[in-house]
Design an enzyme around this catalytic site. Structure first.
Site, PDB file in Angstrom:
ATOM      1  N   GLY A   1       0.424  -1.237   0.038  1.00  0.00           N
ATOM      2  CA  GLY A   1      -0.001   0.170   0.032  1.00  0.00           C
ATOM      3  C   GLY A   1       0.842   1.411  -0.172  1.00  0.00           C
TER       4      GLY A   1
ATOM      5  CG  ASP B   1      -3.386  -0.458   1.891  1.00  0.00           C
ATOM      6  OD1 ASP B   1      -2.270  -0.522   2.583  1.00  0.00           O
ATOM      7  OD2 ASP B   1      -3.027  -2.421   1.840  1.00  0.00           O
TER       8      ASP B   1
ATOM      9  CB  CYS C   1     -17.920   8.744  15.751  1.00  0.00           C
ATOM     10  SG  CYS C   1     -19.184   8.056  14.705  1.00  0.00           S
TER      11      CYS C   1
ATOM     12  CG  MET D   1     -20.272  13.926  19.623  1.00  0.00           C
ATOM     13  SD  MET D   1     -21.835  13.508  19.516  1.00  0.00           S
ATOM     14  CE  MET D   1     -22.646  14.933  18.558  1.00  0.00           C
TER      15      MET D   1
ATOM     16  CG  HIS E   1     -15.242   8.839  11.560  1.00  0.00           C
ATOM     17  ND1 HIS E   1     -14.744   7.609  12.650  1.00  0.00           N
ATOM     18  CD2 HIS E   1     -16.822   8.366  11.594  1.00  0.00           C
ATOM     19  CE1 HIS E   1     -15.238   6.994  12.957  1.00  0.00           C
ATOM     20  NE2 HIS E   1     -17.074   7.221  12.854  1.00  0.00           N
TER      21      HIS E   1
ATOM     22  CD  GLU F   1     -11.605   9.172  12.075  1.00  0.00           C
ATOM     23  OE1 GLU F   1     -12.532  10.340  12.607  1.00  0.00           O
ATOM     24  OE2 GLU F   1     -11.509   8.307  12.641  1.00  0.00           O
TER      25      GLU F   1
END
Ligand code: GLN
Length: 538
Positions: free
Chosen positions: A22, A75, A385, A388, A511, A513
């Site tokens: 990856g 990946d 998520c 929270m 999310h 991130e």
């Protein structure tokens, strides 16, 4: 406009798993982008699950979610973080999905009474899944990583597809084979035999790799490279060393030194452009390796002992740190080891506390104790998520006095279901692909800390959850100092909560991130790390 002459690059792996196909694929994409080409990367996974959405993190690490709501292999996260270009469902295809498509065509009678077989029907479907990316006319290169290791029973149809595509496309198709060159300490030598055998396995399946990338702990000398070239039928310049790196972000620069991109351009008969700009990347790596200082952030979750379970969060913290020119030292803390009596000791010395996403009840009380500690001690807090949702539960219990407040995911008899199932989720029985997934709009209150981080009011973020903030509790939250800083207007859902009376306490139902990249670090992570640095210096 002239149609692009798309080049298809396959990346296969031999000898061992976990060699980093990856990262090599993503690094190649970065180098080709640096030369002005447009590139997409795809992963073909030989397992039978339709997607990794139903796999637990012990099996498969993090499940990465794309804009269009596909639950995919982690990946794809590397692909996006390196290339800064979004992927989609088409970028991750499993054996399960290939068979599902073929079987559904068979049921519709689309095969006109023929016997449906692995060759050609399954291989044709794999080919279609690869070429679909080329047909968009958006890319000069489609890089397709094939999961698993050559020789695995599961990967046969994929390698056969590569054989057919090489035959059909000639120089418009190339194969990079990643292998391991182990160092035998007793003999004091690097060994090429496993590589020779793995290339032989490919040859038995009719595929001659064009480029061999050798993962190694020690530099390969010219003699070793020549030996591999000779036994594996490639030119010595096509034997590329991939030495263990200090950080994954070094790999594009190492591959540039090894001229991986030039080899790819040569074997695909592509003119080598003069300009090559990787300066942004170089700057990022320079700051990453020369930080002004270090800040400690606690990552609280129930899978923290697994290296890959929170991959995107770990990387987003690296991006946020680098944006502040600081190194983030992420301290992983198992949530089920935290309780009310040890929380101060467990979290002592942290300058920021991040509570991770998750499913199910294990460790949830520890997360709630950690959040209480962050709230009461003015420590910067980011809840993602489930993180929270736990912040909403903690606030209900300890500020609003609703002592049995909970999420109905864990206690459906609670008298205060502050986190509750959405109406449209109540009749869903299938687990796969049935959550609220992918991009949704969120409108941010201008008078909020979140707004200061994003610097805009209308954002779109990726979701992966079933439960939601219960609107019946909105008023009580606001009256007591918890601002509902972000709302999805279409469905009237609370997406962001933040404490008014705290330096930096933000919980997000989505999310962030998943959208953080080297080029564009996510503003919430940058802001969270900045707040942690300020806390450390105060
Ligand atoms: N389990 C929670 C839900 O389904 C949170 C999911 C998550 O953290 N990704 O709503």
């Amino acid at each position: 406009m002239m149609k692009r002459n798309v080049k298809y690059i396959f990346v296969t792996g031999g000898v061992s798993s976990s060699l980093g196909k990856g990262i090599i694929s993503a690094s190649l994409a970065k180098l080709l982008q640096g030369r002005g080409f447009s590139v997409t990367i795809q992963k073909l996974d030989p397992y039978i699950n339709i997607d990794p959405g139903t796999l637990n993190p012990y099996e498969h690490g993090e499940c990465y979610v794309t804009d269009d709501g596909a639950e995919t292999d982690l990946d794809l996260g590397h692909y996006e973080r390196f290339s800064n270009s979004p992927t989609s469902q088409a970028n991750n295809v499993t054996t399960g999905r290939i068979y599902q498509n073929v079987i559904s065509k068979e049921r519709k009678g689309e095969y006109l009474g023929t016997t449906v077989q692995v060759v050609p029907h399954i291989t044709d479907e794999i080919k279609r899944s690869v070429k679909i990316l080329g047909k968009t006319d958006n890319y000069d290169f489609v890089i397709t990583e094939i999961g698993g290791t050559v020789g695995d029973i599961e990967s046969f149809p994929f390698i056969e597809t590569v054989r057919q595509m090489k035959w059909e496309l000639g120089n418009d198709c190339a194969v990079i084979h990643l292998t391991l060159v182990p160092f035998l300490r007793a003999a004091g030598e690097l060994k090429t035999k496993p590589t020779q055998h793995s290339v032989k396995t490919m040859l038995e399946q009719g595929v001659q790799p064009d480029i061999i990338v050798c993962r190694t702990e020690h530099h390969l000398n010219e003699g070793i490279k020549r030996k591999i070239a000779q036994f594996c039928n490639v030119s010595p310049t096509s034997v590329i060393e991939s030495i263990d790196a200090e950080t994954i972000y070094d790999v594009p620069l190492l591959m540039r030194e090894e001229k991986l991109d030039i080899e790819v351009l040569k074997v695909t008969n592509t003119a080598i452009p003069d300009n090559f700009d990787l300066s942004n990347w170089e700057r990022f790596v320079h700051v990453l390796k020369n930080p002004k200082g270090e800040v400690k952030i606690g990552l609280i979750g129930k899978y923290v002992e697994l290296k890959d379970a929170y991959k995107s969060i770990n990387e987003a913290l690296v991006h946020g740190g680098t944006e502040n020119e600081y190194k983030v030292n992420t301290i992983s803390i198992q949530s089920d080891h935290i309780n009310a009596s040890n929380v101060a000791e467990k979290l002592s010395g942290l300058d920021g506390i991040l509570v991770a996403p998750g499913f199910g009840g294990r460790g949830i009380e520890g997360k709630i104790d950690a959040i209480k500690f962050a709230r009461e001690n003015n420590i910067p807090f980011l809840g993602i998520c489930l993180g929270m949702q736990c912040a909403a539960i903690e606030f209900s219990r300890n500020v609003l006095g609703l002592t049995d407040a909970h999420t109905t995911e864990i206690n459906n008899k609670t008298t205060h279901p502050v986190i509750n199932l959405m109406e449209e989720q109540k009749n869903v029985t299938n687990l796969g692909g049935s959550m609220r997934l992918g991009l949704y709009d969120c409108h941010i209150d201008k008078d909020s800390k979140t707004y200061k981080e994003y610097n805009k009011q209308d954002i779109q973020e990726r979701h992966r959850h079933r439960y939601e903030f219960n609107n019946e509790y909105r008023e009580k939250f606001v009256e007591n100092g918890m601002q509902l800083a972000g709302i999805n207007k279409d469905k009237d859902l609370v997406e962001i909560i933040e404490l008014k009376d705290h330096p930096w306490f933000i919980g997000v139902q989505f999310h962030p991130e998943y959208k953080s990249t080297v080029k564009v670090p996510h503003p919430l992570f940058t802001g969270f790390v900045r707040a942690a640095i300020e806390h450390m210096n105060s």
